[in-house]
Design a protein around this motif. Sequence first.
Motif, PDB file in Angstrom:
ATOM      1  N   GLY A  59      30.441  13.716  42.932  1.00  7.58           N
ATOM      2  CA  GLY A  59      29.430  14.758  42.900  1.00  7.58           C
ATOM      3  C   GLY A  59      28.288  14.469  41.963  1.00  7.58           C
ATOM      4  N   SER A  60      27.559  15.495  41.648  1.00  2.95           N
ATOM      5  CA  SER A  60      26.316  15.392  40.897  1.00  2.95           C
ATOM      6  C   SER A  60      26.562  15.065  39.435  1.00  2.95           C
ATOM      7  CB  SER A  60      25.564  16.720  40.990  1.00  2.95           C
ATOM      8  OG  SER A  60      24.475  16.730  40.102  1.00  2.95           O
ATOM      9  N   PHE A  61      25.585  14.384  38.812  1.00  3.23           N
ATOM     10  CA  PHE A  61      25.620  14.112  37.391  1.00  3.23           C
ATOM     11  C   PHE A  61      24.649  15.028  36.645  1.00  3.23           C
ATOM     12  CE2 PHE A  61      27.722  10.353  38.820  1.00  3.23           C
ATOM     13  CZ  PHE A  61      28.526   9.993  37.779  1.00  3.23           C
ATOM     14  N   SER A  62      24.291  16.155  37.230  1.00  5.15           N
ATOM     15  CA  SER A  62      23.344  17.053  36.597  1.00  5.15           C
ATOM     16  C   SER A  62      23.955  17.697  35.373  1.00  5.15           C
ATOM     17  CB  SER A  62      22.916  18.147  37.578  1.00  5.15           C
ATOM     18  OG  SER A  62      24.028  18.871  38.024  1.00  5.15           O
ATOM     19  N   PRO A  63      23.152  17.969  34.317  1.00  3.62           N
ATOM     20  CA  PRO A  63      23.665  18.571  33.109  1.00  3.62           C
ATOM     21  C   PRO A  63      24.211  19.969  33.379  1.00  3.62           C
ATOM     22  CG  PRO A  63      21.400  17.772  32.817  1.00  3.62           C
ATOM     23  CD  PRO A  63      21.721  17.698  34.262  1.00  3.62           C
ATOM     24  N   ALA A  64      25.183  20.363  32.563  1.00  3.75           N
ATOM     25  CA  ALA A  64      25.741  21.701  32.683  1.00  3.75           C
ATOM     26  C   ALA A  64      26.219  22.156  31.331  1.00  3.75           C
ATOM     27  CB  ALA A  64      26.911  21.692  33.680  1.00  3.75           C
ATOM     28  N   THR A  65      26.151  23.448  31.088  1.00  2.00           N
ATOM     29  CA  THR A  65      26.680  23.983  29.852  1.00  2.00           C
ATOM     30  C   THR A  65      28.182  23.773  29.823  1.00  2.00           C
ATOM     31  OG1 THR A  65      24.939  25.628  29.744  1.00  2.00           O
ATOM     32  CG2 THR A  65      26.909  26.042  28.426  1.00  2.00           C
ATOM     33  N   HIS A  66      28.673  23.346  28.671  1.00  3.25           N
ATOM     34  CA  HIS A  66      30.071  22.983  28.530  1.00  3.25           C
ATOM     35  C   HIS A  66      30.819  24.149  27.898  1.00  3.25           C
ATOM     36  CE1 HIS A  66      33.509  20.683  26.695  1.00  3.25           C
ATOM     37  NE2 HIS A  66      33.503  20.185  27.912  1.00  3.25           N
ATOM     38  N   ALA A  67      31.500  24.946  28.699  1.00  5.25           N
ATOM     39  CA  ALA A  67      32.302  26.062  28.189  1.00  5.25           C
ATOM     40  C   ALA A  67      33.701  25.530  27.905  1.00  5.25           C
ATOM     41  CB  ALA A  67      32.336  27.196  29.195  1.00  5.25           C
ATOM     42  N   ALA A  68      33.969  25.231  26.653  1.00  5.50           N
ATOM     43  CA  ALA A  68      35.161  24.484  26.311  1.00  5.50           C
ATOM     44  C   ALA A  68      36.371  25.370  26.084  1.00  5.50           C
ATOM     45  CB  ALA A  68      34.901  23.652  25.062  1.00  5.50           C
ATOM     46  N   GLU A  69      37.489  24.949  26.654  1.00 10.09           N
ATOM     47  CA  GLU A  69      38.783  25.534  26.324  1.00 10.09           C
ATOM     48  C   GLU A  69      39.682  24.492  25.662  1.00 10.09           C
ATOM     49  OE1 GLU A  69      40.457  27.187  29.831  1.00 10.09           O
ATOM     50  OE2 GLU A  69      38.902  28.732  30.052  1.00 10.09           O
ATOM     51  N   ALA A  70      39.296  23.235  25.797  1.00 12.75           N
ATOM     52  CA  ALA A  70      40.055  22.134  25.195  1.00 12.75           C
ATOM     53  C   ALA A  70      39.105  20.969  24.959  1.00 12.75           C
ATOM     54  CB  ALA A  70      41.200  21.715  26.102  1.00 12.75           C
ATOM     55  N   VAL A  71      39.515  20.078  24.085  1.00 15.27           N
ATOM     56  CA  VAL A  71      38.790  18.822  23.884  1.00 15.27           C
ATOM     57  C   VAL A  71      39.313  17.842  24.924  1.00 15.27           C
ATOM     58  CG1 VAL A  71      38.400  16.877  22.326  1.00 15.27           C
ATOM     59  CG2 VAL A  71      38.420  19.213  21.418  1.00 15.27           C
ATOM     60  N   LEU A  72      38.481  17.544  25.926  1.00 16.61           N
ATOM     61  CA  LEU A  72      38.896  16.680  27.036  1.00 16.61           C
ATOM     62  C   LEU A  72      38.503  15.232  26.747  1.00 16.61           C
ATOM     63  CD1 LEU A  72      37.891  18.845  30.135  1.00 16.61           C
ATOM     64  CD2 LEU A  72      40.088  18.744  28.961  1.00 16.61           C
ATOM     65  N   ILE A  73      39.501  14.367  26.705  1.00 14.65           N
ATOM     66  CA  ILE A  73      39.299  12.943  26.455  1.00 14.65           C
ATOM     67  C   ILE A  73      39.813  12.155  27.652  1.00 14.65           C
ATOM     68  CG2 ILE A  73      39.829  10.992  24.939  1.00 14.65           C
ATOM     69  CD1 ILE A  73      38.165  13.189  23.609  1.00 14.65           C
ATOM     70  N   GLY A  74      38.997  11.249  28.166  1.00  9.54           N
ATOM     71  CA  GLY A  74      39.414  10.403  29.278  1.00  9.54           C
ATOM     72  C   GLY A  74      40.071   9.129  28.792  1.00  9.54           C
ATOM     73  N   LEU A  75      41.160   8.758  29.418  1.00  8.51           N
ATOM     74  CA  LEU A  75      41.846   7.497  29.125  1.00  8.51           C
ATOM     75  C   LEU A  75      41.799   6.627  30.378  1.00  8.51           C
ATOM     76  CD1 LEU A  75      45.035   8.828  27.267  1.00  8.51           C
ATOM     77  CD2 LEU A  75      42.867   8.113  26.266  1.00  8.51           C
ATOM     78  N   ASN A  76      41.107   5.513  30.294  1.00  8.35           N
ATOM     79  CA  ASN A  76      40.944   4.582  31.413  1.00  8.35           C
ATOM     80  C   ASN A  76      41.753   3.336  31.083  1.00  8.35           C
ATOM     81  OD1 ASN A  76      39.986   2.728  33.345  1.00  8.35           O
ATOM     82  ND2 ASN A  76      37.958   3.654  33.396  1.00  8.35           N
ATOM     83  N   LEU A  77      43.030   3.327  31.524  1.00 13.76           N
ATOM     84  CA  LEU A  77      43.970   2.323  31.054  1.00 13.76           C
ATOM     85  C   LEU A  77      44.740   1.673  32.211  1.00 13.76           C
ATOM     86  CD1 LEU A  77      45.520   4.406  28.121  1.00 13.76           C
ATOM     87  CD2 LEU A  77      43.654   2.744  27.971  1.00 13.76           C
ATOM     88  N   PRO A  78      45.218   0.430  32.004  1.00 13.49           N
ATOM     89  CA  PRO A  78      46.028  -0.227  33.034  1.00 13.49           C
ATOM     90  C   PRO A  78      47.493   0.197  32.913  1.00 13.49           C
ATOM     91  CG  PRO A  78      45.653  -1.742  31.221  1.00 13.49           C
ATOM     92  CD  PRO A  78      44.926  -0.473  30.874  1.00 13.49           C
ATOM     93  N   LEU A  79      47.893   1.183  33.671  1.00 12.73           N
ATOM     94  CA  LEU A  79      49.270   1.677  33.613  1.00 12.73           C
ATOM     95  C   LEU A  79      50.124   1.092  34.737  1.00 12.73           C
ATOM     96  CD1 LEU A  79      48.483   5.366  32.659  1.00 12.73           C
ATOM     97  CD2 LEU A  79      49.035   3.437  31.155  1.00 12.73           C
ATOM     98  N   SER A  80      49.536   0.224  35.520  1.00  9.62           N
ATOM     99  CA  SER A  80      50.247  -0.590  36.499  1.00  9.62           C
ATOM    100  C   SER A  80      49.494  -1.908  36.613  1.00  9.62           C
ATOM    101  CB  SER A  80      50.334   0.125  37.858  1.00  9.62           C
ATOM    102  OG  SER A  80      49.038   0.373  38.374  1.00  9.62           O
ATOM    103  N   GLY A  81      50.049  -2.840  37.349  1.00 11.82           N
ATOM    104  CA  GLY A  81      49.406  -4.138  37.454  1.00 11.82           C
ATOM    105  C   GLY A  81      49.825  -5.079  36.342  1.00 11.82           C
ATOM    106  N   SER A  82      49.133  -6.200  36.232  1.00 11.36           N
ATOM    107  CA  SER A  82      49.547  -7.266  35.328  1.00 11.36           C
ATOM    108  C   SER A  82      49.437  -6.905  33.851  1.00 11.36           C
ATOM    109  CB  SER A  82      48.719  -8.532  35.606  1.00 11.36           C
ATOM    110  OG  SER A  82      47.342  -8.276  35.400  1.00 11.36           O
ATOM    111  N   LEU A  83      48.592  -5.933  33.513  1.00  9.95           N
ATOM    112  CA  LEU A  83      48.383  -5.555  32.109  1.00  9.95           C
ATOM    113  C   LEU A  83      49.037  -4.218  31.780  1.00  9.95           C
ATOM    114  CD1 LEU A  83      44.630  -6.607  31.704  1.00  9.95           C
ATOM    115  CD2 LEU A  83      46.696  -7.978  31.320  1.00  9.95           C
ATOM    116  N   ARG A  84      50.029  -3.851  32.555  1.00 11.43           N
ATOM    117  CA  ARG A  84      50.670  -2.543  32.388  1.00 11.43           C
ATOM    118  C   ARG A  84      51.175  -2.312  30.970  1.00 11.43           C
ATOM    119  NH1 ARG A  84      55.813  -1.618  32.167  1.00 11.43           N
ATOM    120  NH2 ARG A  84      56.260  -3.696  32.997  1.00 11.43           N
TER     121      ARG A  84
END
Length: 392
Positions: free
Chosen positions: A19-44
């Motif tokens: 979807g869109s990358f347009s800015p939006a006000t961030h109504a926070a209920e939690a601190v959301l952190i993304g983890l982009n990790l190899p949890l399968s494959g050769s570097l699991r």
Amino acid sequence: MLYCRKFFSIILLTLLLVGSFSPATHAAEAVLIGLNLPLSGSLRDLGEDTLAGAELLGSQINDQGGLLVGQTRYPVQFITVDNESNVEKSVSGALKLISRDKVLGIIGPNASSNAIPVGGICSSFKAPMITPTSTNPATTLNRPFVFRSCFLDDFQGEAMAKFAIKQFNAQKAAVLYDKDNAYSKGLAKFFKKSFEEQRGAGAVVVFADYQSNPGDLRSQLTTIVNSGAEVVFVPQFAHELPGILKQIRAAGWDKPVLGGDAWESSELMKNCGDLCKGLFFSSHFSPYGTTGKSLTFVKDYEKKNGKLPTGFAALGYDATNLLLAAISKLNTLDIDLFELRTEIKEHIATIRDFDGVSGTINMNISGDPAKSAVIIRINEDGRFEAYGSENP
């Protein structure tokens, strides 16, 4: 060229899906952190250790009532994508985290081959990213939103070249590397550059490459064995090492074999056994002989996971802690998301004297902290013991 078209097609497709990358006000209920990790494959195993480090920190903060931002405490929530040790999945995962999940920042990817393109995505869309373990300089180069919690390959290559000379009085060295892998190729070049700066041009008498998933290395190894080299530097990932070492020993090489931080894996000794004992590699952390905050981390990690932490676990903990420390400096989370991400980036860049479990971290605007390297020796019990250190 075909790869490039395919790569950018995936980016465009993912943009349509998330979807869109347009800015939006961030109504926070939690601190959301993304983890982009190899949890399968050769570097699991690398990804799982990094995840365990991050999750330990998250549980510690949430047990204290959450992360304090302004006057409010927020629970820390991780949104994890398994990049499958794959470039395309790493990129599509980053786009999902940035747009659909609206995370404040991303931890990962681990491998430089994945972190370099994801760093480009995060920089373009102005989303903070901290890679725990990508040591290739290109990951952060001219990317103000991209940081790391580890040292760089230019320093790591220099550290291992100095160690080869000090420990073994090596006058000549050989290098065996994967020419298709950004980490292996980059670290090999930095080792060669540093060794020859100290021992003279041509002191790296063999600079042998192979393509990913090495098969028969007899040609390269015959050249290395007959070259007069006194050490061989093999900057590969841990899952490749047992097969390479078997061929090295079968070729008649009985001299020192050195490696980089990607040797470290909780699975290495199970797969490598006696072949790896007595070898040396560079790392970011050793669980043995720690004191203070590092010792507390080792005890807490072992209690939670039933095993000692690797350097990847320590760096996962530190990378996440850096990001959360920057978020804690905000006055509020209830403003425009793009503005929040920009403020977080500014705060990360100003972190100094940060007491990380892998050592003191002094961040800078380039995203590359100055850190020492630990030289690890694999002892006769198969333990990764701290043998020495090299400082920047």
